[in-house]
Enzyme design. Structure first.
Site, short mmCIF file in Angstrom:
data_model
loop_
_atom_site.label_atom_id
_atom_site.label_comp_id
_atom_site.label_asym_id
_atom_site.label_seq_id
_atom_site.Cartn_x
_atom_site.Cartn_y
_atom_site.Cartn_z
CE LYS A 13 -2.12 -0.99 3.89
NZ LYS A 13 -1.49 -2.27 4.29
NE ARG A 88 -4.22 -1.07 10.40
CZ ARG A 88 -3.24 -0.50 9.73
NH1 ARG A 88 -3.41 0.63 9.12
NH2 ARG A 88 -2.08 -1.10 9.63
NE ARG A 127 7.48 -2.78 5.96
CZ ARG A 127 6.17 -2.57 5.86
NH1 ARG A 127 5.67 -2.09 4.74
NH2 ARG A 127 5.37 -2.83 6.86
NE ARG A 133 6.75 -0.29 9.55
CZ ARG A 133 5.54 -0.21 9.00
NH1 ARG A 133 5.40 0.34 7.82
NH2 ARG A 133 4.49 -0.67 9.62
NE ARG A 144 2.24 -4.28 11.36
CZ ARG A 144 3.32 -4.37 10.59
NH1 ARG A 144 4.39 -5.00 11.02
NH2 ARG A 144 3.33 -3.83 9.41
P1 AMP Z 1 0.68 0.83 8.75
O1 AMP Z 1 1.85 1.67 8.38
O2 AMP Z 1 -0.58 1.19 8.03
O3 AMP Z 1 0.99 -0.65 8.70
O4 AMP Z 1 0.35 1.14 10.31
C1 AMP Z 1 1.33 0.92 11.31
C2 AMP Z 1 0.66 0.92 12.68
O5 AMP Z 1 0.03 2.17 12.94
C3 AMP Z 1 -0.44 -0.12 12.87
O6 AMP Z 1 0.06 -1.41 13.20
C4 AMP Z 1 -1.22 0.51 14.02
O7 AMP Z 1 -0.52 0.36 15.24
C5 AMP Z 1 -1.18 2.00 13.65
N1 AMP Z 1 -2.30 2.36 12.75
C6 AMP Z 1 -2.20 2.77 11.45
N2 AMP Z 1 -3.42 3.03 10.93
C7 AMP Z 1 -4.31 2.79 11.93
C8 AMP Z 1 -5.72 2.86 12.02
N3 AMP Z 1 -6.48 3.23 10.96
N4 AMP Z 1 -6.30 2.54 13.21
C9 AMP Z 1 -5.55 2.19 14.27
N5 AMP Z 1 -4.22 2.06 14.25
C10 AMP Z 1 -3.59 2.37 13.10
#
Ligand code: AMP
Length: 191
Positions: A13, A88, A127, A133, A144
């Site tokens: 994404k 989400r 990654r 990260r 996740r």
């Molecule tokens: P991502 O980069 O989208 O994988 O997001 C990394 C982390 O940020 C996730 O594992 C959550 O801890 C937090 N996060 C990102 N987007 C959301 C969301 N829409 N709702 C809740 N937590 C989020």
């Protein structure tokens, strides 16, 4: 143009969002990037969410929804936006719907990057090595993935039922997947 890009962790994404957004002249907005930037610069928000991100848990809906509403209120979203990582879960879907309805707006398409979960684990571990990260270790990756399967994946049915879902094969080079997304979105919008 108001777009979402969805897919499991590691589906690409964040890699695909900037080009797709640029193509439509809208900003790419990633909740994950917003949270990570705040953790990095040590803001109040960053302190609140740091442990949740490190564990692979979701940030509470109320906080996430407030941040997205503030971000969507910025003037650069006048022509629309591409959201990456939001919504989400169903609560966030409803919050987004309510926000858009209050502005007399609606989504145009929801791009789903379809990638086999086995491929994803390998990608995420790679990654972890490249980017370091904090949430790319094996235990957090599993957490996740579980949250994605139980809370986020069901949203695909919701958006499919609304006729918004654009399913794209996410396996291939960045350029190949980008070309597939552009073509699929174009076809969807022409319908
Ligand atoms: P991502 O980069 O989208 O994988 O997001 C990394 C982390 O940020 C996730 O594992 C959550 O801890 C937090 N996060 C990102 N987007 C959301 C969301 N829409 N709702 C809740 N937590 C989020």
């Amino acid at each position: 143009m108001r777009l979402l890009i969805m897919g499991a962790p590691g589906a690409g994404k964040g890699t695909q969002a900037p080009a797709l957004a640029a193509h439509h002249g809208v900003p790419a907005i990633s909740t994950g990037d917003i949270f990570r930037a705040n953790v990095k610069s040590g803001t109040e928000l960053g302190k609140k969410v740091e442990a949740l991100l490190a564990a692979g848990d979701l940030v509470p809906d109320s906080l996430t929804e407030e941040i997205i509403a503030d971000r969507l209120d910025q003037p650069d979203t006048a022509n629309g936006f591409l959201l990456d990582g939001f919504p989400r879960n169903m609560h966030q879907v409803e919050a987004l719907d309510a926000y858009l309805t209050s502005k007399g707006q609606a989504l145009d398409a929801v791009v789903f990057l379809d990638v086999d979960p086995e491929v994803l684990i390998t990608r995420l571990l790679r990654r972890a090595e490249l980017e370091g990260r904090a949430d790319d270790n094996e235990e957090t990756i599993r957490r996740r993935m579980d949250i994605y399967s139980s809370e986020t994946k069901p949203l695909l049915d919701h958006y499919a039922a609304k006729g918004l879902l654009v399913d794209v094969n996410g396996i291939g080079s960045v350029e190949e997947v980008d070309a597939r997304i552009q073509a699929a979105v174009k076809e969807h919008l022409a319908k």
